[in-house]
Design a protein around this motif. Structure first.
Motif, PDB file in Angstrom:
ATOM      1  N   UNK A  74     -22.211   5.558  48.372  1.00 52.15           N
ATOM      2  CA  UNK A  74     -22.634   4.735  49.515  1.00 52.15           C
ATOM      3  C   UNK A  74     -22.412   3.250  49.245  1.00 52.15           C
ATOM      4  N   UNK A  75     -22.778   2.808  48.063  1.00 49.28           N
ATOM      5  CA  UNK A  75     -22.640   1.390  47.710  1.00 49.28           C
ATOM      6  C   UNK A  75     -21.163   0.980  47.690  1.00 49.28           C
ATOM      7  N   UNK A  76     -20.338   1.807  47.062  1.00 44.71           N
ATOM      8  CA  UNK A  76     -18.924   1.458  46.947  1.00 44.71           C
ATOM      9  C   UNK A  76     -18.186   1.585  48.288  1.00 44.71           C
ATOM     10  N   UNK A  77     -18.593   2.532  49.113  1.00 45.65           N
ATOM     11  CA  UNK A  77     -17.981   2.635  50.448  1.00 45.65           C
ATOM     12  C   UNK A  77     -18.345   1.410  51.275  1.00 45.65           C
ATOM     13  N   UNK A  78     -19.571   0.928  51.121  1.00 46.94           N
ATOM     14  CA  UNK A  78     -19.988  -0.284  51.838  1.00 46.94           C
ATOM     15  C   UNK A  78     -19.159  -1.488  51.394  1.00 46.94           C
ATOM     16  N   UNK A  79     -18.668  -1.429  50.161  1.00 48.74           N
ATOM     17  CA  UNK A  79     -17.830  -2.511  49.634  1.00 48.74           C
ATOM     18  C   UNK A  79     -16.362  -2.341  50.038  1.00 48.74           C
TER      19      UNK A  79
ATOM     20  N   UNK B 153     -13.284   7.176  49.547  1.00 53.09           N
ATOM     21  CA  UNK B 153     -13.815   8.257  48.722  1.00 53.09           C
ATOM     22  C   UNK B 153     -12.787   8.647  47.662  1.00 53.09           C
ATOM     23  N   UNK B 154     -11.516   8.632  48.021  1.00 55.67           N
ATOM     24  CA  UNK B 154     -10.463   8.976  47.070  1.00 55.67           C
ATOM     25  C   UNK B 154     -10.415   8.000  45.896  1.00 55.67           C
ATOM     26  N   UNK B 155     -10.734   6.739  46.144  1.00 54.90           N
ATOM     27  CA  UNK B 155     -10.767   5.743  45.075  1.00 54.90           C
ATOM     28  C   UNK B 155     -12.005   5.901  44.198  1.00 54.90           C
ATOM     29  N   UNK B 156     -13.106   6.314  44.784  1.00 53.17           N
ATOM     30  CA  UNK B 156     -14.378   6.423  44.071  1.00 53.17           C
ATOM     31  C   UNK B 156     -14.442   7.691  43.214  1.00 53.17           C
ATOM     32  N   UNK B 157     -13.900   8.787  43.715  1.00 51.52           N
ATOM     33  CA  UNK B 157     -14.020  10.107  43.094  1.00 51.52           C
ATOM     34  C   UNK B 157     -13.717  10.144  41.591  1.00 51.52           C
TER      35      UNK B 157
END
Length: 74
Positions: free
Chosen positions: A6-11, A15-19
């Motif tokens: 949630x925090x990183x998507x807000x930034x 999702x592919x980058x966060x995974x």
């Protein structure tokens, strides 16, 4: 993990980058990355909980009552 997503998507990250940075802490897939579908499912559940907090509370209360009733039968 959900809070991280949630925090990183807000930034602005996808999702592919966060995974690749997420690691499953327990269970048979411990140490592996979660699947994209699992992340999207968790986000969808979180969205529902945010949109319908009363329904979530009611469901939790109903579940607790069922557990208590099952314990009383034993």
């Amino acid at each position: 993990m959900l809070h991280t997503v949630l925090r990183r998507r807000a930034a602005g990250e996808s999702v592919e980058q966060i995974r690749p940075d997420l690691i499953i802490p327990t269970g048979k897939r411990k140490g592996q990355n979660p699947g994209l579908a699992s992340i999207y499912r968790a986000l969808a559940e979180h969205g529902k909980a945010q949109a319908y907090p009363e329904a979530v509370e009611t469901a939790h209360a109903d579940f607790a009552a069922l557990k208590q009733r099952d314990r009383a039968r034993k």
